[in-house]
Design a protein around this motif. Structure first.
Motif, PDB file in Angstrom:
ATOM      1  N   UNK A   1       0.972  -1.186  -0.188  1.00  0.00           N
ATOM      2  CA  UNK A   1      -0.153   0.202  -0.332  1.00  0.00           C
ATOM      3  C   UNK A   1       0.783   1.246  -0.078  1.00  0.00           C
ATOM      4  N   UNK A   2       1.757   1.413   0.838  1.00  0.00           N
ATOM      5  CA  UNK A   2       3.330   2.437   0.361  1.00  0.00           C
ATOM      6  C   UNK A   2       3.564   2.436  -0.191  1.00  0.00           C
ATOM      7  N   UNK A   3       3.921   1.344  -1.157  1.00  0.00           N
ATOM      8  CA  UNK A   3       4.952   1.443  -2.365  1.00  0.00           C
ATOM      9  C   UNK A   3       3.867   2.312  -2.987  1.00  0.00           C
ATOM     10  N   UNK A   4       2.350   1.669  -3.413  1.00  0.00           N
ATOM     11  CA  UNK A   4       1.659   2.205  -4.267  1.00  0.00           C
ATOM     12  C   UNK A   4       1.058   3.837  -3.551  1.00  0.00           C
ATOM     13  N   UNK A   5       0.784   4.343  -2.803  1.00  0.00           N
ATOM     14  CA  UNK A   5       0.954   5.334  -2.886  1.00  0.00           C
ATOM     15  C   UNK A   5       2.039   6.103  -2.780  1.00  0.00           C
ATOM     16  N   UNK A   6       2.807   5.940  -2.872  1.00  0.00           N
ATOM     17  CA  UNK A   6       4.162   7.073  -2.646  1.00  0.00           C
ATOM     18  C   UNK A   6       4.353   6.903  -4.439  1.00  0.00           C
ATOM     19  N   UNK A   7       3.855   5.713  -5.358  1.00  0.00           N
ATOM     20  CA  UNK A   7       3.843   6.206  -6.878  1.00  0.00           C
ATOM     21  C   UNK A   7       2.721   7.493  -7.631  1.00  0.00           C
ATOM     22  N   UNK A   8       1.699   6.611  -7.075  1.00  0.00           N
ATOM     23  CA  UNK A   8       0.808   7.992  -7.175  1.00  0.00           C
ATOM     24  C   UNK A   8       1.092   9.320  -6.321  1.00  0.00           C
ATOM     25  N   UNK A   9       1.567   9.486  -5.575  1.00  0.00           N
ATOM     26  CA  UNK A   9       2.108  10.698  -4.844  1.00  0.00           C
ATOM     27  C   UNK A   9       2.794  11.822  -5.674  1.00  0.00           C
ATOM     28  N   UNK A  10       3.968  10.380  -6.486  1.00  0.00           N
ATOM     29  CA  UNK A  10       5.091  11.211  -7.251  1.00  0.00           C
ATOM     30  C   UNK A  10       4.577  11.497  -8.438  1.00  0.00           C
ATOM     31  N   UNK A  11       3.299  10.886  -8.727  1.00  0.00           N
ATOM     32  CA  UNK A  11       2.633  11.395 -10.328  1.00  0.00           C
ATOM     33  C   UNK A  11       2.269  12.296  -9.687  1.00  0.00           C
ATOM     34  N   UNK A  12       1.642  13.060  -8.883  1.00  0.00           N
ATOM     35  CA  UNK A  12       0.631  14.546  -8.948  1.00  0.00           C
ATOM     36  C   UNK A  12       1.376  15.669  -8.758  1.00  0.00           C
ATOM     37  N   UNK A  13       2.633  15.021  -7.967  1.00  0.00           N
ATOM     38  CA  UNK A  13       3.505  15.777  -7.064  1.00  0.00           C
ATOM     39  C   UNK A  13       4.089  16.874  -8.809  1.00  0.00           C
ATOM     40  N   UNK A  14       4.264  15.884  -9.947  1.00  0.00           N
ATOM     41  CA  UNK A  14       4.442  16.470 -11.185  1.00  0.00           C
ATOM     42  C   UNK A  14       3.885  16.713 -11.981  1.00  0.00           C
ATOM     43  N   UNK A  15       2.838  15.997 -11.570  1.00  0.00           N
ATOM     44  CA  UNK A  15       1.826  17.276 -13.044  1.00  0.00           C
ATOM     45  C   UNK A  15       1.077  17.921 -12.271  1.00  0.00           C
ATOM     46  N   UNK A  16       1.322  18.537 -10.826  1.00  0.00           N
ATOM     47  CA  UNK A  16       1.022  19.264 -10.523  1.00  0.00           C
ATOM     48  C   UNK A  16       1.980  20.603 -10.816  1.00  0.00           C
ATOM     49  N   UNK A  17       3.724  19.805 -10.237  1.00  0.00           N
ATOM     50  CA  UNK A  17       4.867  21.315 -11.062  1.00  0.00           C
ATOM     51  C   UNK A  17       4.135  21.553 -12.673  1.00  0.00           C
ATOM     52  N   UNK A  18       4.355  20.264 -13.560  1.00  0.00           N
ATOM     53  CA  UNK A  18       3.904  21.063 -15.042  1.00  0.00           C
ATOM     54  C   UNK A  18       3.028  21.913 -15.020  1.00  0.00           C
ATOM     55  N   UNK A  19       1.442  21.387 -14.601  1.00  0.00           N
ATOM     56  CA  UNK A  19       0.524  21.634 -14.469  1.00  0.00           C
ATOM     57  C   UNK A  19       0.502  23.433 -14.572  1.00  0.00           C
ATOM     58  N   UNK A  20       1.201  24.250 -12.975  1.00  0.00           N
ATOM     59  CA  UNK A  20       1.525  25.527 -12.698  1.00  0.00           C
ATOM     60  C   UNK A  20       2.156  25.792 -14.111  1.00  0.00           C
ATOM     61  N   UNK A  21       3.205  25.138 -13.989  1.00  0.00           N
ATOM     62  CA  UNK A  21       4.462  26.226 -15.024  1.00  0.00           C
ATOM     63  C   UNK A  21       3.835  26.006 -16.284  1.00  0.00           C
ATOM     64  N   UNK A  22       3.236  24.847 -16.996  1.00  0.00           N
ATOM     65  CA  UNK A  22       2.863  25.486 -18.245  1.00  0.00           C
ATOM     66  C   UNK A  22       1.569  26.110 -18.404  1.00  0.00           C
ATOM     67  N   UNK A  23       0.424  26.601 -17.427  1.00  0.00           N
ATOM     68  CA  UNK A  23      -1.099  27.037 -17.911  1.00  0.00           C
ATOM     69  C   UNK A  23      -0.458  28.702 -16.934  1.00  0.00           C
TER      70      UNK A  23
END
Length: 90
Positions: free
Chosen positions: A46-68
């Motif tokens: 469960x922790x491994x899956x959570x960390x993978x999801x959080x990594x994707x979300x954090x990267x997406x947030x950074x990218x979306x803010x930068x692009x938009x």
């Protein structure tokens, strides 16, 4: 959303680790292992899956803010969507 190569590599590594852990949990159950050991391994998966999801979300947030652009309607919509995804994992 496109993820950079480093994020993809890290997420895939985490997901492969979780995949191996799930296989181990299945084997543990089939072997009749102690419940405490099985639950401990399930928590690790469960922790491994959570960390993978959080990594994707954090990267997406950074990218979306930068692009938009900070403060734009699209950045705000993307941020709200990513916040909902983050809370779904929490």
């Amino acid at each position: 959303m496109e993820l950079n190569e480093d994020v993809v590599t890290d997420v895939l590594k985490r997901l492969r680790r979780a995949q191996g852990q799930v296989g181990g949990v299945i084997q543990m159950i089939e072997d009749g292992r102690d419940c405490k050991d099985v639950v401990t391994q399930l928590a690790a998966v469960s922790r491994a899956l959570d960390r993978a999801g959080f990594k994707i979300i954090a990267s997406g947030l950074t990218q979306c803010v930068r692009e938009a652009g900070e403060g734009s309607p699209q950045a705000e919509a993307d941020r709200e969507q990513l916040e909902k995804l983050f809370l779904a994992l929490a």
